[in-house]
Design a protein around this motif. Structure first.
Motif, PDB file in Angstrom:
ATOM      1  N   GLY A  76     -39.065  23.313  -4.113  1.00 43.43           N
ATOM      2  CA  GLY A  76     -37.807  22.651  -3.772  1.00 43.43           C
ATOM      3  C   GLY A  76     -37.931  21.152  -3.804  1.00 43.43           C
ATOM      4  N   VAL A  77     -39.046  20.633  -3.303  1.00 43.61           N
ATOM      5  CA  VAL A  77     -39.281  19.185  -3.341  1.00 43.61           C
ATOM      6  C   VAL A  77     -39.383  18.705  -4.788  1.00 43.61           C
ATOM      7  CG1 VAL A  77     -40.917  17.364  -2.759  1.00 43.61           C
ATOM      8  CG2 VAL A  77     -40.384  19.142  -1.083  1.00 43.61           C
ATOM      9  N   ALA A  78     -40.082  19.482  -5.633  1.00 48.67           N
ATOM     10  CA  ALA A  78     -40.188  19.108  -7.048  1.00 48.67           C
ATOM     11  C   ALA A  78     -38.822  19.109  -7.710  1.00 48.67           C
ATOM     12  CB  ALA A  78     -41.125  20.069  -7.770  1.00 48.67           C
ATOM     13  N   GLY A  79     -37.955  20.039  -7.294  1.00 52.17           N
ATOM     14  CA  GLY A  79     -36.624  20.111  -7.878  1.00 52.17           C
ATOM     15  C   GLY A  79     -35.787  18.877  -7.612  1.00 52.17           C
ATOM     16  N   ILE A  80     -36.079  18.170  -6.510  1.00 50.72           N
ATOM     17  CA  ILE A  80     -35.323  16.956  -6.191  1.00 50.72           C
ATOM     18  C   ILE A  80     -35.438  15.934  -7.320  1.00 50.72           C
ATOM     19  CG2 ILE A  80     -35.181  14.997  -4.603  1.00 50.72           C
ATOM     20  CD1 ILE A  80     -36.098  16.876  -2.379  1.00 50.72           C
ATOM     21  N   ALA A  81     -36.590  15.892  -7.977  1.00 49.78           N
ATOM     22  CA  ALA A  81     -36.793  14.912  -9.049  1.00 49.78           C
ATOM     23  C   ALA A  81     -36.049  15.279 -10.318  1.00 49.78           C
ATOM     24  CB  ALA A  81     -38.289  14.775  -9.342  1.00 49.78           C
ATOM     25  N   LEU A 131     -37.860  22.155 -11.206  1.00 51.79           N
ATOM     26  CA  LEU A 131     -37.508  20.861 -11.768  1.00 51.79           C
ATOM     27  C   LEU A 131     -36.600  21.037 -12.984  1.00 51.79           C
ATOM     28  CD1 LEU A 131     -39.712  17.766 -12.149  1.00 51.79           C
ATOM     29  CD2 LEU A 131     -38.511  18.595 -14.173  1.00 51.79           C
ATOM     30  N   GLY A 132     -36.955  21.977 -13.859  1.00 50.00           N
ATOM     31  CA  GLY A 132     -36.121  22.257 -15.019  1.00 50.00           C
ATOM     32  C   GLY A 132     -34.763  22.797 -14.639  1.00 50.00           C
ATOM     33  N   ASP A 133     -34.716  23.583 -13.570  1.00 52.87           N
ATOM     34  CA  ASP A 133     -33.449  24.147 -13.112  1.00 52.87           C
ATOM     35  C   ASP A 133     -32.494  23.048 -12.666  1.00 52.87           C
ATOM     36  OD1 ASP A 133     -31.801  26.513 -12.134  1.00 52.87           O
ATOM     37  OD2 ASP A 133     -32.103  25.457 -10.251  1.00 52.87           O
ATOM     38  N   ARG A 134     -32.971  22.116 -11.836  1.00 51.61           N
ATOM     39  CA  ARG A 134     -32.108  21.040 -11.360  1.00 51.61           C
ATOM     40  C   ARG A 134     -31.722  20.097 -12.502  1.00 51.61           C
ATOM     41  NH1 ARG A 134     -29.256  22.547  -7.929  1.00 51.61           N
ATOM     42  NH2 ARG A 134     -28.520  20.392  -7.940  1.00 51.61           N
TER      43      ARG A 134
END
Length: 443
Positions: A76-81, A131-134
């Motif tokens: 989830g934290v990686a997704g923020i980027a 990350l790719g999803d966001r």
């Protein structure tokens, strides 16, 4: 009098065709129609994986609860980027190519889950997937702002309706694999999600690159005092305090997601006498209402000023939802069930308001020449909420009992009024500035 009413009704019908008709002829034409189909298939695959991932990591990979929590939290934290990275790149490269790349990145990362079982290796693999999803979600909406133009709110409504339907379909398909419960069944579910990414990438490849790079090329809504300014603070959203304030306040305006998915089910199980079998009904209520009502809500909230008003309604609706959750602890099973179902309806109403207001304001409050990078930063609000929201609800709100829900609702309602006022002030400031604006960011 009846004649006038009939004429008004006929005009409303001309302006607001039904969901199916608008899906056939969405704002943006052929390319928008293809993109909506790609999004629906993408979300169907996401629904499959979302329903199966925790059980897969637990029963197939053999991780304990602590490891699963770390894995999902870190991802989830990686997704923020993902959102700001996508926005930054979209100012320099074609959105269409970047979106295809994001889908293929998710495809490769997900396929690696079929062979990777070591926890240390799973961390980066799952992080890249998120990350790719966001990034993909941000790029989809950048595509929409360019092809749909001033009808982007309608496109957003169609996108949410089709995406919710796809997600529900995917979750239903996942139930079949989970019922089988074998390692091979879980692998089939992973491959189904991977296939959705591959098909989505192929569909995006069939679209044409929308005009412009960082620009949103279509005019702003007529009722909006549309900003015509140059990029604030040298085009960097990170130095635009007014916009960063909007993004910061937008984080609690996304809490409906965690309330529906985590808060209401856990509250039912731990603090009420309602039957546990009621939990799936919350998702059903949410999905049906979003599919049926999203287009109608969006039709009534056109333009940034109305979107700012919808923010205040979001706060009020969330407050009423929290009051019902607090009241659900008193009384018997029937009373608790009724309160919880009503809370699910209200939090869905809040979601409908948020889906209209958040993106419209994110677009309208950004300088036209740098909207891609600005919208990437705005996308962080939802990502941050997905990481912090569950911790807030489980670690503070529910631990405080009914008073915790009342406090949360009052805080969101108060912040929504602050967000509304700040957004209107920024719109006025942007409208008052001449086209060759100075680099200073409006408050």
């Amino acid at each position: 009098m009846r004649r006038g009413g009939e004429i008004r009704k006929a005009r409303r019908g001309e302006r607001e065709p039904g969901l199916v008709a608008q899906l056939r002829r969405p704002p943006g034409g052929r390319d928008a129609r293809i993109m909506l189909l790609a999004q629906a298939l993408d979300r169907a695959g996401t629904g499959v994986w979302a329903a199966a991932c925790v059980l897969y990591f637990t029963f197939v990979i053999g991780l304990d609860a602590g490891q699963v929590g770390i894995l999902l939290g870190a991802s989830g934290v990686a997704g923020i980027a993902g959102s700001p990275l996508a926005g930054h790149l979209a100012d320099r490269f074609p959105v269409r190519s970047l979106l295809i790349g994001a889908h293929l990145l998710r495809l490769v990362a997900l396929c690696l889950l079929l062979v990777v079982t070591d926890f240390a290796l799973l961390l980066p693999v799952v992080a890249v997937t998120h990350l790719g999803d966001r990034a993909a979600k941000t790029l989809e909406m950048l595509f929409a702002t360019r092809v749909a133009g001033d009808r982007r709110a309608t496109y957003q409504a169609l996108s949410r309706s089709s995406a919710n339907a796809g997600y529900a379909l995917g979750a239903g398909l996942a139930a079949i694999g989970l019922a089988v419960g074998t390692r091979s069944a879980y692998h089939v579910l992973i491959l189904a999600d991977a296939l959705s990414f591959l098909v989505a990438a192929a569909l995006v490849w069939r679209t044409r690159e929308p005009r412009g790079r960082g620009l949103v090329t279509a005019p702003a809504p007529a009722d909006a005092a549309a900003p015509q300014t140059a990029p604030a603070a040298g085009g960097s959203p990170w130095r635009d305090r007014g916009y960063l304030r909007f993004v910061l306040l937008d984080i609690p305006m996304n809490l409906d997601d965690s309330i529906l998915a985590i808060g209401i089910p856990l509250w039912l199980v731990s603090h009420t006498t309602a039957p546990h079998e009621l939990v799936p009904a919350f998702l059903v209520v949410n999905t049906v209402l979003v599919v049926v009502l999203q287009l109608r809500v969006s039709a009534r909230v056109q333009g940034p000023r109305r979107a700012a008003g919808a923010v205040a309604l979001y706060g009020l609706t969330t407050l009423l939802c929290c009051v019902l959750l607090a009241a659900a602890t008193g009384g018997g099973a029937w009373a608790a069930s009724a309160a919880l179902l009503a809370a699910a309806v209200l939090v869905t109403a809040a979601e409908l308001m948020r889906s209209v207001s958040s993106w419209e304001l994110a677009v309208s409050l950004a300088p036209r020449e740098a909207r891609a990078s600005y919208l990437g930063v705005a996308g962080m609000a939802q990502s941050v909420q997905k990481t912090a929201g569950p911790l807030l609800l489980t670690g503070a709100v529910m631990a405080a009992g009914p008073a915790g829900w009342i406090t949360l609702g009052a805080a969101v309602a108060g912040l929504s009024l602050v967000q509304r006022r700040a957004s209107l002030r920024r719109l006025d400031a942007l409208a008052a500035e001449p086209a060759p604006a100075a680099a200073a960011a409006p408050a």
